[in-house]
Write a protein that holds these residues in place. Structure first.
Motif, mmCIF file in Angstrom:
data_model
loop_
_atom_site.group_PDB
_atom_site.id
_atom_site.type_symbol
_atom_site.label_atom_id
_atom_site.label_comp_id
_atom_site.label_asym_id
_atom_site.label_seq_id
_atom_site.Cartn_x
_atom_site.Cartn_y
_atom_site.Cartn_z
ATOM 1 N N ALA A 130 0.697 -1.232 0.111
ATOM 2 C CA ALA A 130 -0.015 -0.061 0.224
ATOM 3 C C ALA A 130 0.917 1.100 -0.195
ATOM 4 O O ALA A 130 1.970 1.276 0.565
ATOM 5 N N HIS A 131 0.521 2.194 -0.815
ATOM 6 C CA HIS A 131 0.949 3.555 -0.721
ATOM 7 C C HIS A 131 0.035 4.668 -0.322
ATOM 8 O O HIS A 131 -1.142 4.631 -1.063
ATOM 9 N N PRO A 132 0.151 5.274 0.876
ATOM 10 C CA PRO A 132 1.180 5.352 1.809
ATOM 11 C C PRO A 132 1.037 3.907 2.496
ATOM 12 O O PRO A 132 -0.035 3.548 2.769
ATOM 13 N N PRO A 133 1.873 3.511 3.402
ATOM 14 C CA PRO A 133 3.141 4.063 3.855
ATOM 15 C C PRO A 133 4.273 3.624 3.041
ATOM 16 O O PRO A 133 5.377 4.203 3.284
ATOM 17 N N HIS A 134 4.180 2.536 1.873
ATOM 18 C CA HIS A 134 5.287 2.224 1.295
ATOM 19 C C HIS A 134 5.633 3.084 -0.137
ATOM 20 O O HIS A 134 4.610 3.536 -0.345
ATOM 21 N N PRO A 135 6.524 3.212 -0.529
ATOM 22 C CA PRO A 135 6.893 4.031 -1.715
ATOM 23 C C PRO A 135 5.903 3.922 -2.987
ATOM 24 O O PRO A 135 5.466 2.621 -2.947
ATOM 25 N N LEU A 136 5.452 4.846 -3.507
ATOM 26 C CA LEU A 136 4.718 4.800 -4.742
ATOM 27 C C LEU A 136 5.262 3.776 -5.994
ATOM 28 O O LEU A 136 4.441 3.042 -6.355
ATOM 29 N N ARG A 137 6.479 3.783 -6.028
ATOM 30 C CA ARG A 137 7.039 2.914 -6.886
ATOM 31 C C ARG A 137 6.795 1.593 -6.929
ATOM 32 O O ARG A 137 6.627 0.845 -7.802
ATOM 33 N N LEU A 138 6.938 1.030 -5.490
ATOM 34 C CA LEU A 138 6.678 -0.311 -5.153
ATOM 35 C C LEU A 138 5.083 -0.531 -5.319
ATOM 36 O O LEU A 138 4.749 -1.590 -6.051
ATOM 37 N N ALA A 139 4.286 0.188 -4.991
ATOM 38 C CA ALA A 139 2.732 -0.037 -5.064
ATOM 39 C C ALA A 139 2.459 -0.027 -6.875
ATOM 40 O O ALA A 139 1.647 -0.861 -7.275
ATOM 41 N N GLU A 140 3.284 0.542 -7.770
ATOM 42 C CA GLU A 140 2.905 0.504 -8.931
ATOM 43 C C GLU A 140 3.748 -0.849 -9.478
ATOM 44 O O GLU A 140 3.046 -1.366 -10.471
ATOM 45 N N ARG A 141 4.616 -1.180 -9.174
ATOM 46 C CA ARG A 141 5.556 -2.570 -9.536
ATOM 47 C C ARG A 141 4.890 -3.537 -9.307
ATOM 48 O O ARG A 141 4.810 -4.762 -9.833
ATOM 49 N N TYR A 142 3.937 -3.742 -7.996
ATOM 50 C CA TYR A 142 3.417 -4.713 -7.428
ATOM 51 C C TYR A 142 1.941 -4.398 -7.085
ATOM 52 O O TYR A 142 1.647 -4.580 -5.803
#
Length: 194
Positions: free
Chosen positions: A91-103
């Motif tokens: 989830a974005h946030p709290p995780h980086p947006l690029r990770l939410a887009e990649r996964y």
């Protein structure tokens, strides 16, 4: 949609032997106990509703959803370890947006709740549960990647995941995720053997 294959372990086991298998309804209470004990005794923050809603409804989240599973390690009828697969990406946030887009959710098999009671560690249970969980994910139509994140401040966590997975983001270095010791990993999707 095709139902993913959940491996069935033999019903006879030697006393004292560990069994790694997909959870059954009778395992829910023991699995919840392993998870809650980990939150309170090892993570020192306890149960947080917005982070741990799956723990309240293990059956609905993992046993009743054909794209999710909960793998357990059992010894003499007691659940001593857990490893879950969920179709929710980071989830974005709290995780980086690029990770939410990649996964993205739906296409990502996220591993979580990989916990083993302290008295049962050093028997290869976490590795065996992760292997079973990854095999499950490989059999679910639509999953493209296996993702997880961990708090590497927990003793042994970083070395364990580096032995199985590839780092995709060290949030400690970037200052993301509120300063927690969070590192994100990907595990290669296993090939299905016909």
């Amino acid at each position: 949609m095709r139902e993913p294959k959940r491996h069935q372990a033999p019903t006879r086991r030697e006393p004292g032997a560990y069994e790694v298998r997909h959870a059954r309804p009778e395992d829910v209470r023991g699995a919840r106990s392993v998870m809650l004990d980990t939150f309170y005794r090892e993570f020192d923050y306890g149960y947080v509703p917005e982070w741990h809603s799956d723990v309240v409804d293990i059956r609905g989240t993992y046993l009743d959803d054909p794209r999710h599973t909960l793998v357990v390690a059992v010894r003499d009828g007691e659940v001593v370890g857990t490893c879950a697969v969920h179709s929710r990406g980071p989830a974005h946030p709290p995780h980086p947006l690029r990770l939410a887009e990649r996964y993205p959710s739906g296409r990502t098999a996220q591993l979580l709740r990989v916990y083993v009671r302290p008295a049962h560690r050093r028997h290869g249970l976490a590795r065996a549960m992760v292997r079973e969980a990854c095999a499950f994910a490989a059999g679910v139509p639509g999953y493209e990647s296996i993702y997880l994140h961990t708090n590497v401040d927990i003793p042994g966590a970083e070395a364990f995941w580096r032995s199985l997975a590839t780092e995709v983001c060290d949030a400690r270095a970037s200052g993301e995720h509120g300063g927690f010791g969070t590192v994100h990993f990907e595990i290669p999707m296993p090939s299905l053997v016909p």
